[in-house]
Motif scaffolding. Structure first.
Motif, short mmCIF file in Angstrom:
data_model
loop_
_atom_site.label_atom_id
_atom_site.label_comp_id
_atom_site.label_asym_id
_atom_site.label_seq_id
_atom_site.Cartn_x
_atom_site.Cartn_y
_atom_site.Cartn_z
N ALA A 1 28.35 -9.75 -16.12
CA ALA A 1 28.41 -8.86 -14.96
C ALA A 1 27.10 -8.11 -14.71
CB ALA A 1 29.55 -7.86 -15.13
N VAL A 2 26.12 -8.28 -15.60
CA VAL A 2 24.84 -7.59 -15.42
C VAL A 2 24.15 -8.18 -14.17
CG1 VAL A 2 22.54 -7.21 -16.41
CG2 VAL A 2 24.57 -7.11 -17.87
N PRO A 3 23.78 -7.32 -13.23
CA PRO A 3 23.10 -7.81 -12.02
C PRO A 3 21.83 -8.59 -12.36
CG PRO A 3 23.77 -5.53 -11.73
CD PRO A 3 23.99 -5.87 -13.18
N ALA A 4 21.54 -9.59 -11.56
CA ALA A 4 20.38 -10.46 -11.81
C ALA A 4 19.08 -9.67 -11.90
CB ALA A 4 20.28 -11.52 -10.71
N ALA A 5 18.91 -8.65 -11.07
CA ALA A 5 17.67 -7.87 -11.10
C ALA A 5 17.52 -7.12 -12.42
CB ALA A 5 17.64 -6.88 -9.94
N VAL A 6 18.61 -6.62 -12.95
CA VAL A 6 18.58 -5.90 -14.22
C VAL A 6 18.29 -6.88 -15.35
CG1 VAL A 6 19.91 -4.49 -15.85
CG2 VAL A 6 20.12 -4.10 -13.38
N ARG A 7 18.96 -8.00 -15.32
CA ARG A 7 18.75 -9.03 -16.35
C ARG A 7 17.29 -9.47 -16.36
NH1 ARG A 7 19.12 -14.47 -16.46
NH2 ARG A 7 19.63 -15.35 -18.48
N ALA A 8 16.71 -9.72 -15.19
CA ALA A 8 15.31 -10.13 -15.10
C ALA A 8 14.38 -9.03 -15.61
CB ALA A 8 14.96 -10.50 -13.66
N ALA A 9 14.70 -7.78 -15.31
CA ALA A 9 13.86 -6.67 -15.78
C ALA A 9 13.91 -6.55 -17.29
CB ALA A 9 14.31 -5.35 -15.13
N ALA B 1 18.36 -18.23 -25.65
CA ALA B 1 19.31 -17.76 -24.64
C ALA B 1 19.14 -18.50 -23.31
CB ALA B 1 19.15 -16.26 -24.43
N ALA B 2 17.93 -18.95 -23.02
CA ALA B 2 17.67 -19.61 -21.73
C ALA B 2 17.82 -21.12 -21.78
CB ALA B 2 16.25 -19.26 -21.28
N ALA B 3 17.85 -21.70 -22.96
CA ALA B 3 17.86 -23.15 -23.10
C ALA B 3 19.01 -23.79 -22.34
CB ALA B 3 17.95 -23.53 -24.57
N GLY B 4 18.68 -24.81 -21.58
CA GLY B 4 19.68 -25.59 -20.86
C GLY B 4 20.23 -24.94 -19.60
N LYS B 5 19.67 -23.82 -19.20
CA LYS B 5 20.13 -23.13 -17.99
C LYS B 5 19.05 -23.27 -16.92
CE LYS B 5 22.63 -19.75 -20.76
NZ LYS B 5 22.60 -18.36 -21.24
N PRO B 6 19.28 -24.13 -15.94
CA PRO B 6 18.24 -24.35 -14.92
C PRO B 6 17.72 -23.07 -14.26
CG PRO B 6 19.97 -25.98 -14.70
CD PRO B 6 20.45 -24.97 -15.72
N ALA B 7 18.59 -22.11 -14.01
CA ALA B 7 18.15 -20.87 -13.37
C ALA B 7 17.25 -20.04 -14.27
CB ALA B 7 19.36 -20.04 -12.95
N ASP B 8 17.31 -20.31 -15.57
CA ASP B 8 16.52 -19.54 -16.54
C ASP B 8 15.31 -20.33 -17.05
OD1 ASP B 8 18.30 -17.49 -16.27
OD2 ASP B 8 19.34 -17.86 -18.15
N LYS B 9 14.93 -21.37 -16.34
CA LYS B 9 13.79 -22.18 -16.77
C LYS B 9 12.53 -21.34 -16.92
CE LYS B 9 12.55 -26.30 -17.91
NZ LYS B 9 13.11 -26.87 -19.12
N TRP B 10 12.34 -20.37 -16.05
CA TRP B 10 11.15 -19.51 -16.12
C TRP B 10 11.12 -18.74 -17.43
CZ3 TRP B 10 11.27 -14.09 -16.27
CH2 TRP B 10 12.52 -13.50 -16.03
N ILE B 11 12.28 -18.32 -17.91
CA ILE B 11 12.35 -17.59 -19.17
C ILE B 11 12.01 -18.54 -20.32
CG2 ILE B 11 13.84 -16.30 -20.76
CD1 ILE B 11 15.57 -15.59 -18.25
N GLU B 12 12.61 -19.71 -20.28
CA GLU B 12 12.36 -20.69 -21.33
C GLU B 12 10.88 -21.07 -21.40
OE1 GLU B 12 14.31 -24.83 -23.04
OE2 GLU B 12 14.74 -24.24 -20.98
N LEU B 13 10.25 -21.24 -20.25
CA LEU B 13 8.83 -21.60 -20.22
C LEU B 13 7.96 -20.46 -20.76
CD1 LEU B 13 8.64 -23.44 -16.79
CD2 LEU B 13 8.40 -24.46 -19.07
N ALA B 14 8.24 -19.23 -20.34
CA ALA B 14 7.46 -18.08 -20.82
C ALA B 14 7.63 -17.92 -22.33
CB ALA B 14 7.88 -16.81 -20.10
N ALA B 15 8.86 -18.06 -22.80
CA ALA B 15 9.12 -17.91 -24.23
C ALA B 15 8.48 -19.04 -25.03
CB ALA B 15 10.62 -17.86 -24.48
N THR B 16 8.54 -20.25 -24.52
CA THR B 16 7.93 -21.40 -25.22
C THR B 16 6.43 -21.22 -25.31
OG1 THR B 16 9.72 -22.84 -24.50
CG2 THR B 16 7.68 -23.91 -25.19
N ARG B 17 5.81 -20.72 -24.26
CA ARG B 17 4.38 -20.43 -24.29
C ARG B 17 4.08 -19.40 -25.36
NH1 ARG B 17 2.18 -15.80 -24.11
NH2 ARG B 17 -0.03 -15.79 -23.86
#
Length: 145
Positions: free
Chosen positions: A75-83, A114-130
């Motif tokens: 239920a956490v809003p997307a903007a809060v989760r991204a922040a 946490a982001a693995a396998g979630k297309p909407a979270d690809k940006w998180i996975e890429l940043a974390a992998t870097r």
């Protein structure tokens, strides 16, 4: 700092966000419990609180962000989760810059998992992998170049 912390809960809207920003600018570690409690407030306030915790970067701030992220509340809003993700990435980068690659690596791995396998979270996975790659390429202090 104490006056600002005391006033945060007595104001609303932009004033709250401004005071949170002031606490972040001061890197007020004593504000961490207050800011952590605001992660569940209305999105603009929660986003500001997450950003402030990212700027403060103390061990307690890192723990507060990690604990919030571990809650996994859908239920956490997307903007809060991204922040919160941005703040955790900022903490990891600061740890890496301070020569604490092992601590940064733990945050990056948590984000990647946490982001693995979630297309909407690809940006998180890429940043974390870097970040993981940088941590693994970092030589421990005192090692030969």
């Amino acid at each position: 700092g104490a006056a600002i912390r005391a006033a945060v809960t007595n104001v609303q809207g932009d004033l709250t966000i401004g005071m949170i920003s002031s606490l972040a600018g001061r890197r007020d570690a004593a504000a961490v419990p207050l800011l952590a409690s605001l992660l569940t407030a209305a999105p603009p306030t929660a986003v500001a609180a997450a950003g402030a915790l990212g700027r403060i970067g103390s061990p307690e701030a890192i723990k507060a962000l990690d604990a919030f992220a571990a809650g996994g509340d859908a239920a956490v809003p997307a903007a809060v989760r991204a922040a919160v993700v941005d703040a955790r990435l900022a903490n990891a980068e600061a740890l890496l810059g301070a020569g604490r690659a092992a601590d940064a690596l733990a945050i990056y791995r948590s984000l990647a998992k946490a982001a693995a396998g979630k297309p909407a979270d690809k940006w998180i996975e890429l940043a974390a992998t870097r970040g993981i790659a940088v941590c693994l390429d970092t030589k421990p202090a005192g090692s030969a170049s």
